[in-house]
Design a protein around this motif. Sequence first.
Motif, PDB file in Angstrom:
ATOM      1  N   TYR A  25     -21.503 -44.504  46.237  1.00 36.88           N
ATOM      2  CA  TYR A  25     -20.696 -43.730  47.177  1.00 36.88           C
ATOM      3  C   TYR A  25     -19.858 -44.676  48.037  1.00 36.88           C
ATOM      4  N   GLY A  26     -18.570 -44.373  48.174  1.00 31.46           N
ATOM      5  CA  GLY A  26     -17.683 -45.162  49.011  1.00 31.46           C
ATOM      6  C   GLY A  26     -17.174 -44.352  50.181  1.00 31.46           C
ATOM      7  N   ALA A  27     -17.043 -44.992  51.341  1.00 39.56           N
ATOM      8  CA  ALA A  27     -16.544 -44.318  52.547  1.00 39.56           C
ATOM      9  C   ALA A  27     -15.059 -44.044  52.384  1.00 39.56           C
ATOM     10  N   ALA A  28     -14.695 -42.761  52.216  1.00 42.79           N
ATOM     11  CA  ALA A  28     -13.330 -42.385  51.823  1.00 42.79           C
ATOM     12  C   ALA A  28     -12.506 -41.801  52.962  1.00 42.79           C
ATOM     13  N   THR A  29     -13.138 -41.291  54.008  1.00 41.30           N
ATOM     14  CA  THR A  29     -12.386 -40.735  55.130  1.00 41.30           C
ATOM     15  C   THR A  29     -12.992 -41.209  56.436  1.00 41.30           C
ATOM     16  N   GLN A  30     -12.190 -41.093  57.481  1.00 38.83           N
ATOM     17  CA  GLN A  30     -12.647 -41.363  58.839  1.00 38.83           C
ATOM     18  C   GLN A  30     -12.389 -40.130  59.702  1.00 38.83           C
ATOM     19  N   GLN A  31     -13.109 -40.057  60.795  1.00 39.82           N
ATOM     20  CA  GLN A  31     -12.850 -39.015  61.772  1.00 39.82           C
ATOM     21  C   GLN A  31     -12.505 -39.659  63.101  1.00 39.82           C
ATOM     22  N   LEU A  32     -11.574 -39.041  63.793  1.00 41.98           N
ATOM     23  CA  LEU A  32     -11.119 -39.543  65.082  1.00 41.98           C
ATOM     24  C   LEU A  32     -11.825 -38.785  66.192  1.00 41.98           C
ATOM     25  N   MET A  33     -12.246 -39.526  67.197  1.00 44.97           N
ATOM     26  CA  MET A  33     -12.838 -38.939  68.398  1.00 44.97           C
ATOM     27  C   MET A  33     -12.056 -39.447  69.602  1.00 44.97           C
ATOM     28  N   ALA A  34     -11.948 -38.621  70.629  1.00 43.98           N
ATOM     29  CA  ALA A  34     -11.182 -39.022  71.809  1.00 43.98           C
ATOM     30  C   ALA A  34     -11.673 -38.267  73.025  1.00 43.98           C
ATOM     31  N   GLU A  35     -11.395 -38.839  74.186  1.00 40.00           N
ATOM     32  CA  GLU A  35     -11.647 -38.189  75.474  1.00 40.00           C
ATOM     33  C   GLU A  35     -10.370 -38.318  76.287  1.00 40.00           C
ATOM     34  N   ILE A  36      -9.617 -37.250  76.376  1.00 38.02           N
ATOM     35  CA  ILE A  36      -8.310 -37.263  77.028  1.00 38.02           C
ATOM     36  C   ILE A  36      -8.483 -36.996  78.516  1.00 38.02           C
ATOM     37  N   GLU A  37      -7.996 -37.907  79.358  1.00 32.35           N
ATOM     38  CA  GLU A  37      -8.067 -37.754  80.813  1.00 32.35           C
ATOM     39  C   GLU A  37      -6.907 -36.848  81.243  1.00 32.35           C
ATOM     40  N   THR A  38      -7.204 -35.598  81.522  1.00 33.20           N
ATOM     41  CA  THR A  38      -6.143 -34.615  81.734  1.00 33.20           C
ATOM     42  C   THR A  38      -5.303 -34.895  82.981  1.00 33.20           C
ATOM     43  N   SER A  39      -5.856 -35.564  83.988  1.00 34.81           N
ATOM     44  CA  SER A  39      -5.087 -35.838  85.203  1.00 34.81           C
ATOM     45  C   SER A  39      -4.083 -36.968  85.020  1.00 34.81           C
ATOM     46  N   ARG A  40      -4.222 -37.744  83.949  1.00 38.11           N
ATOM     47  CA  ARG A  40      -3.376 -38.914  83.765  1.00 38.11           C
ATOM     48  C   ARG A  40      -2.562 -38.845  82.480  1.00 38.11           C
ATOM     49  N   VAL A  41      -2.643 -37.746  81.755  1.00 31.39           N
ATOM     50  CA  VAL A  41      -1.944 -37.607  80.471  1.00 31.39           C
ATOM     51  C   VAL A  41      -1.106 -36.334  80.487  1.00 31.39           C
ATOM     52  N   ARG A  42       0.132 -36.468  80.110  1.00 29.58           N
ATOM     53  CA  ARG A  42       1.013 -35.315  79.964  1.00 29.58           C
ATOM     54  C   ARG A  42       1.359 -35.122  78.500  1.00 29.58           C
ATOM     55  N   LEU A  43       1.682 -33.883  78.160  1.00 29.48           N
ATOM     56  CA  LEU A  43       1.939 -33.528  76.772  1.00 29.48           C
ATOM     57  C   LEU A  43       3.405 -33.158  76.585  1.00 29.48           C
TER      58      LEU A  43
ATOM     59  N   ASP B 231     -16.749 -43.616  60.264  1.00 33.68           N
ATOM     60  CA  ASP B 231     -16.796 -43.152  58.884  1.00 33.68           C
ATOM     61  C   ASP B 231     -17.170 -41.680  58.846  1.00 33.68           C
ATOM     62  N   SER B 232     -16.743 -40.994  57.790  1.00 34.96           N
ATOM     63  CA  SER B 232     -17.024 -39.563  57.688  1.00 34.96           C
ATOM     64  C   SER B 232     -17.484 -39.198  56.274  1.00 34.96           C
ATOM     65  N   LEU B 233     -16.552 -38.900  55.376  1.00 32.49           N
ATOM     66  CA  LEU B 233     -16.924 -38.427  54.040  1.00 32.49           C
ATOM     67  C   LEU B 233     -17.056 -39.600  53.072  1.00 32.49           C
TER      68      LEU B 233
END
Length: 423
Positions: free
Chosen positions: A141-159, A310-312
């Motif tokens: 089995y080979g690691a074929a995908t990754q998953q991203l995790m994040a914690e967005i600071e809403t007071s300091r980030v605009r969209l 790593d994910s899948l």
Amino acid sequence: MTVDGRVGDGRLDIGVLDPGDWDAWFSNLELAFGGIREDDENRGFDRAATVPERSLVVRDGPKGGAEIVAGAGSFPFRLTVPGGALVPSAGVTMVGVKPTHRRRGLLSALMRRQLDDVRALGEPLAILTASEPAIYGRFGYGAATQQLMAEIETSRVRLAVPDGTDDVRLRLVPPAEVLDACEAVYARLVPGRPGMLARVAPWERHALIDPAEDRGGASPLQCLVAERAGEIVGYARFHVKPDWTWTSTHEGTVQLRDLDALDPAAYAALLRYLLDLDLISTVQLRNRPVDDAWQQMVSDVRRCNVRVRDSLYVRLVEVGAALEARTYQTPVDVVFDVEDDFCPWNAGRWRLTGDAKGASCERTEDAADVALSVRELGAAYLGGVSLVSLAAAGRVRELRGGAVAQASVAFGSAVAPWLPHGF
């Protein structure tokens, strides 16, 4: 290894799960993972999803009084591959060995029997998520995908949102009430991203599992839908966890579980809602594609605490059939010399020819261009890991000048592969 259904010293018997033994089989799995009993909601789903004829059990002791000491199962999934095809894939799951029976070859025996069974079923791929990354490489089995995790600071980030975002109507609705409509959105997205699973019963229910003991003080699951002209074109499922400091400063958190949308405006409207919620300081993203669009919309990505893992993991059970099942970004004509000690029917030279319309992969006596193990083919299969990077790590050998680069470009994917949920 197995001999006529026996493993180890001959007292250990490997066979197919009897449905009446499910509780003992699953309890053994819980013990292998620390001994904490699953909550009733998750346990009920796992029972409903188990396919007994695809589930293996190892017993220790005389017939009639034998103790269950190990097990493994698989789900009959269909996995999206580059080009959009849905390929039958064994979703390996519920693998566990009782602590008293570790280091006796039971895991190897289960993997050996399982891959033989998957091959007999005609499924060219086996896939899994690994509890420990070091375990499954030795089984190909080979690691074929990754998953991203994040914690967005809403007071300091605009969209920054695209045109049309303000035209999207948002509604909060009970998650079960709109499950079918949300599943229809998900189904439309499946062919467009390698690594996604086509959901069939009971997997549509997986998204609604919400035991109170798993929330850690957060709210019950909430569902926000995005609508245009009366049609649901996106949704977000999430929890809200309020929190205050001793000075009454709010430090609440949104815990995002799912966010799927059919167009950029609907996606932006859903995300903006979550970042703009009152009393919230952080939006947590637990499993997103590594190329998720929000990263191009935020004002300060450094305030989003981005991490990947790593994910899948992918295992080619039948090399020829698996490589023929996907398409390739650019024309490719390459001979792979494949090493596969665990599934020797894959070992040897294979000529892959293909392009964006289709592919052929057959045995050949021609000289090899690239040498690698089936593990590296699994890692590169969905287009998220480049053969060039594997070669730089010494895990792929180039035997003809330029062959690795040519194959690496062909194997790539325009979008990052991603597994949207575990199994």
